[in-house]
Design a protein around this motif. Sequence first.
Motif, PDB file in Angstrom:
ATOM      1  N   THR A 161      -0.185  -2.292  -7.254  1.00 16.93           N
ATOM      2  CA  THR A 161       0.744  -1.166  -7.195  1.00 16.93           C
ATOM      3  C   THR A 161       1.642  -1.150  -8.412  1.00 16.93           C
ATOM      4  O   THR A 161       1.904  -0.098  -8.975  1.00 16.93           O
ATOM      5  CB  THR A 161       1.588  -1.248  -5.905  1.00 16.93           C
ATOM      6  N   SER A 197       0.824  -1.204   0.000  1.00 18.54           N
ATOM      7  CA  SER A 197       0.000   0.000   0.000  1.00 18.54           C
ATOM      8  C   SER A 197       0.864   1.261   0.000  1.00 18.54           C
ATOM      9  O   SER A 197       0.446   2.301  -0.495  1.00 18.54           O
ATOM     10  CB  SER A 197      -0.952   0.018   1.196  1.00 18.54           C
ATOM     11  N   THR A 233       1.921   2.222 -11.254  1.00 19.05           N
ATOM     12  CA  THR A 233       3.086   3.113 -11.286  1.00 19.05           C
ATOM     13  C   THR A 233       3.728   3.135 -12.653  1.00 19.05           C
ATOM     14  O   THR A 233       3.631   2.219 -13.411  1.00 19.05           O
ATOM     15  CB  THR A 233       4.135   2.680 -10.252  1.00 19.05           C
ATOM     16  N   TYR A 262       2.584   4.039  -4.070  1.00 11.93           N
ATOM     17  CA  TYR A 262       1.490   3.799  -3.152  1.00 11.93           C
ATOM     18  C   TYR A 262       0.268   3.336  -3.930  1.00 11.93           C
ATOM     19  O   TYR A 262       0.208   3.448  -5.147  1.00 11.93           O
ATOM     20  CB  TYR A 262       1.158   5.043  -2.322  1.00 11.93           C
ATOM     21  N   ASN A 263      -0.711   2.825  -3.203  1.00 11.48           N
ATOM     22  CA  ASN A 263      -1.902   2.293  -3.829  1.00 11.48           C
ATOM     23  C   ASN A 263      -3.081   2.512  -2.898  1.00 11.48           C
ATOM     24  O   ASN A 263      -2.997   2.230  -1.706  1.00 11.48           O
ATOM     25  CB  ASN A 263      -1.718   0.802  -4.108  1.00 11.48           C
TER      26      ASN A 263
END
Length: 90
Positions: free
Chosen positions: A86, A52, A90, A74-75
């Motif tokens: 994630t 996360s 990205t 981050y997620n």
Amino acid sequence: MPAMTGPLQSPSPFQFNAGPLGKLDITGVMSGMGVWQDNPVPGDRFTRADISNGQIFIQKTHGLIQFFLQAGAYNMPALGTPFLSTGATT
């Protein structure tokens, strides 16, 4: 290292020699999450586990040239949408 409030504490940095740059300090933080859903949207799975928040800090605090680098990912899942990992965001 950035200041952290409350009960949080950053770990002691790992120091290594980076040749002409001199000694660098490196540290980081990471947290994970698990998701379970009983009615996933089409194409999604019932369970997931992922990072996360993950960050890495590299800094040089001595000498004429000084710097601080921060990188991370981050997620945050959104209600009613398929979960994206994630790595996919990205």
